[in-house]
Write a protein that holds these residues in place. Sequence first.
Motif, mmCIF file in Angstrom:
data_model
loop_
_atom_site.group_PDB
_atom_site.id
_atom_site.type_symbol
_atom_site.label_atom_id
_atom_site.label_comp_id
_atom_site.label_asym_id
_atom_site.label_seq_id
_atom_site.Cartn_x
_atom_site.Cartn_y
_atom_site.Cartn_z
ATOM 1 N N PHE A 12 -3.663 -2.816 -0.044
ATOM 2 C CA PHE A 12 -4.056 -1.349 0.232
ATOM 3 C C PHE A 12 -2.687 -1.088 1.125
ATOM 4 C CE2 PHE A 12 -8.362 -2.280 -0.641
ATOM 5 C CZ PHE A 12 -8.445 -1.000 -1.260
ATOM 6 N N ASN A 15 1.743 4.683 2.797
ATOM 7 C CA ASN A 15 2.735 5.150 2.262
ATOM 8 C C ASN A 15 4.002 5.127 2.939
ATOM 9 O OD1 ASN A 15 3.911 6.931 0.355
ATOM 10 N ND2 ASN A 15 4.010 8.256 1.962
ATOM 11 N N TRP A 16 3.758 5.051 4.607
ATOM 12 C CA TRP A 16 5.243 5.350 5.265
ATOM 13 C C TRP A 16 5.778 3.975 5.695
ATOM 14 C CZ3 TRP A 16 5.943 10.151 4.456
ATOM 15 C CH2 TRP A 16 4.826 10.973 4.319
ATOM 16 N N TYR A 19 3.966 0.643 2.035
ATOM 17 C CA TYR A 19 4.560 0.782 0.511
ATOM 18 C C TYR A 19 5.975 0.825 0.424
ATOM 19 C CZ TYR A 19 4.031 2.956 -4.125
ATOM 20 O OH TYR A 19 3.769 3.164 -5.124
ATOM 21 N N ALA A 20 6.676 1.428 1.277
ATOM 22 C CA ALA A 20 8.006 1.539 1.469
ATOM 23 C C ALA A 20 8.538 0.326 1.556
ATOM 24 C CB ALA A 20 8.612 2.329 2.854
ATOM 25 N N VAL A 38 -0.673 -2.917 -5.875
ATOM 26 C CA VAL A 38 -0.694 -2.142 -4.755
ATOM 27 C C VAL A 38 -1.736 -0.857 -4.984
ATOM 28 C CG1 VAL A 38 0.581 -0.786 -3.261
ATOM 29 C CG2 VAL A 38 1.172 -3.183 -3.891
ATOM 30 N N ILE A 39 -2.506 -0.652 -4.100
ATOM 31 C CA ILE A 39 -3.065 0.759 -4.105
ATOM 32 C C ILE A 39 -2.325 1.445 -3.059
ATOM 33 C CG2 ILE A 39 -5.061 2.131 -3.757
ATOM 34 C CD1 ILE A 39 -6.715 0.236 -5.267
ATOM 35 N N ARG A 40 -1.928 2.738 -3.176
ATOM 36 C CA ARG A 40 -0.967 3.547 -2.235
ATOM 37 C C ARG A 40 -1.929 4.361 -1.495
ATOM 38 N NH1 ARG A 40 1.966 8.818 -3.793
ATOM 39 N NH2 ARG A 40 3.386 9.203 -1.897
ATOM 40 N N MET A 42 -2.214 7.191 2.388
ATOM 41 C CA MET A 42 -1.542 7.568 3.042
ATOM 42 C C MET A 42 -1.444 7.096 4.400
ATOM 43 S SD MET A 42 0.399 10.167 2.089
ATOM 44 C CE MET A 42 0.637 9.820 -0.061
ATOM 45 N N CYS A 43 -2.341 6.173 4.837
ATOM 46 C CA CYS A 43 -2.288 5.665 6.090
ATOM 47 C C CYS A 43 -3.287 4.243 6.018
ATOM 48 C CB CYS A 43 -2.827 6.443 7.106
ATOM 49 S SG CYS A 43 -3.007 5.704 8.796
ATOM 50 N N GLY A 45 -5.385 3.538 7.875
ATOM 51 C CA GLY A 45 -6.458 4.118 8.504
ATOM 52 C C GLY A 45 -7.350 4.790 7.495
ATOM 53 N N ARG A 46 -6.975 5.038 6.153
ATOM 54 C CA ARG A 46 -7.896 5.648 5.160
ATOM 55 C C ARG A 46 -8.964 4.534 4.516
ATOM 56 N NH1 ARG A 46 -11.189 6.876 2.823
ATOM 57 N NH2 ARG A 46 -11.280 8.330 0.898
ATOM 58 N N VAL A 47 -8.483 3.094 4.691
ATOM 59 C CA VAL A 47 -8.914 2.096 4.034
ATOM 60 C C VAL A 47 -10.525 1.823 4.750
ATOM 61 C CG1 VAL A 47 -9.048 -0.304 3.351
ATOM 62 C CG2 VAL A 47 -6.966 0.929 3.457
ATOM 63 N N SER A 48 -11.218 2.351 4.165
ATOM 64 C CA SER A 48 -12.854 2.061 4.644
ATOM 65 C C SER A 48 -13.136 0.743 4.369
ATOM 66 C CB SER A 48 -13.656 3.230 4.246
ATOM 67 O OG SER A 48 -14.164 2.733 3.008
#
Lengths: 67, 557
Positions: A12, A15-16, A19-20, A38-40, A42-43, A45-48
């Motif tokens: 996981f 993006n910022w 992933y970059a 890879v699973i993109r 946005m942060c 922190g999204r990965v529960s």
Amino acid sequence: MSAEFEPRIIAFCCNWCAYAGADLAGVSRIQYPPNIRVIRVMCSGRVSPDFILKAFQLGADGVLVSG
Amino acid sequence: MAEEIRIGVFVCDCGSNIAGYLDVKELAEYAKTLPHVVYVKENLYTCSEGGSNEIKAAIKEQNLNRVVVASCTPRTHEPLFRGTCGEGGLNPFLFEMVNIRDQCSWVHMQERKEGTAKAMDLIRMGVAKAALLEPQEPIQSEINPRAMVMGAGISGMTAALALANRGYEVVLVEKSSETGGLLRSLDRLAPSGIDAASLADRHAEMVGNHPNIRLLTSTTVEEIQGYIGHFNVTTNTKGVRDGFEAGVIIVATGAGVLKPVGLFQYDGEKVINQLELEERLKSETFSPGNVVMIQCAGARNEERKYCSRICCMVAIKNAIALKERNARTGVRILYRDIQAYGTENEALFQKAKELGVLFIKYDPARPPQVQQGTVKVFHDLLGRELSLPQDLVVLSTPLIAGDDNEVISRLLRVSLDENKFFLEGHVKLKPLDFATDGVYLCGNAHYPATVREAISQALGAASRASIPLSKGVMSVEPIVSTLVDEEACRGCGLCVALCPYGALEIVKTEKGRKVRVIPVACKGCGVCAATCYQHALSVNSYTDDQVRKQISAFLNP
């Protein structure tokens, strides 16, 4: 079990940053083993925790959370 | 009955960037076998005009309601393809991108078979997610056309005037009882020689007379809630609390000057700092005998690693002032490196030398020793110690971050750098913006600046701030958090406490305490969705179901 063990890894990536970074590895033509998907997000922190458990439950050999 | 999902997959060769290392024909054939996929096309360059025309045509002819492009990275090309979908009549958020170049063909250049197998997995995962995508609409929000400027030094007054002259209402908040900031303590400014106090007075008069500026002195900011377009500010003026709303905020709170207590025998009488020297220079009769200035006093050391940038130029300016007042005044400047960038400052440096100011380099490992009537310093080139006569020692001390910076950074949720100065959003792309939308910075609050630089930055920050103000309405990407299950929300507030952007709040509803998302403030990070044990919150285009589907599409197809 004749084939060599090939781990299946889920990553996981934020993006910022991570992933970059994975994109940069490509731009720099850095070669690494093709075991990772890879699973993109946005942060990171999204990965529960639920996603990580789900991956292991379905047989992932490794989970990378990078961000 | 739910709409039939019709997915079109476009696989890009990227010339030979992908097709040279992966079997793109096989990928295209494979994509045809995936659930909901009704159309597959291989393109030489999907991002070319030809490629985008093929996407638009296929949306119409094949009645596609989801588009997947397997090509390069969404970080560069997602906006382009979303736009293409929009032009083709499809909601831009019914688009998913699969990265088979930067994260596949380019990193598995010697492993065609394994790389192709990985790309198949990635396409399968992308298609699985695409099937669950929902259309999204851009979020619109009105902007309050009022600005708050914090700090009424030269930066804050300049920024306030720039905005007020454009017709915007400005509330200028100053914690001390008068405007002008550090200018009030300075004598004359280099290179123009203009009197600092009169510059401050001129700005203060313009601020005072401007119908669009409301100046609040002896006022601190106690609380800031909200987000770009709608900041709710609570102020405190001598114990009286008041409030107003502002659309944007400019931080121009300046900096402090280090009082070098404990350094070089500092006593404020015979050993003073440059600021105290400027106070004395205001008196026309002030003319000391021999002056020794010591640069980098309390700077560029273990405690304060940074260079305060302006002190060399301040020392040169004041040395010239002393020499011009009385040519027989001995002025010696003990320095580590001279920072006098820019044509005028370099010329002043030369002028100081021509006037007889002596520049002596010292080694920080052997710092100058201030003694009664002399300063002893080891001269590197001569290889021996010099004993310099002195009637006055002036320490060039750095500007230091304002005392309130930590408080203000918490109020605004913006960052400070390692020296507690305010940190810009990006060194080159957003030098006058904070990472938080609608908040800008200028002047010494950011880093030590000359008056001229502070004015330039203030004009720039005002210009940046006037972008949202002039639009009146802002539109943000709808990749934001949403309350998908209001029933499930128990109003515990854990997400509110963890949200880094202040984009969530707890409101009282008929069904009890519930969370409410403020979409314009949300950055879509998803910390709330990952935290909510009730799964009441989700992030558009990154829902629990969509991510879980990607996981299972890889591991359990």
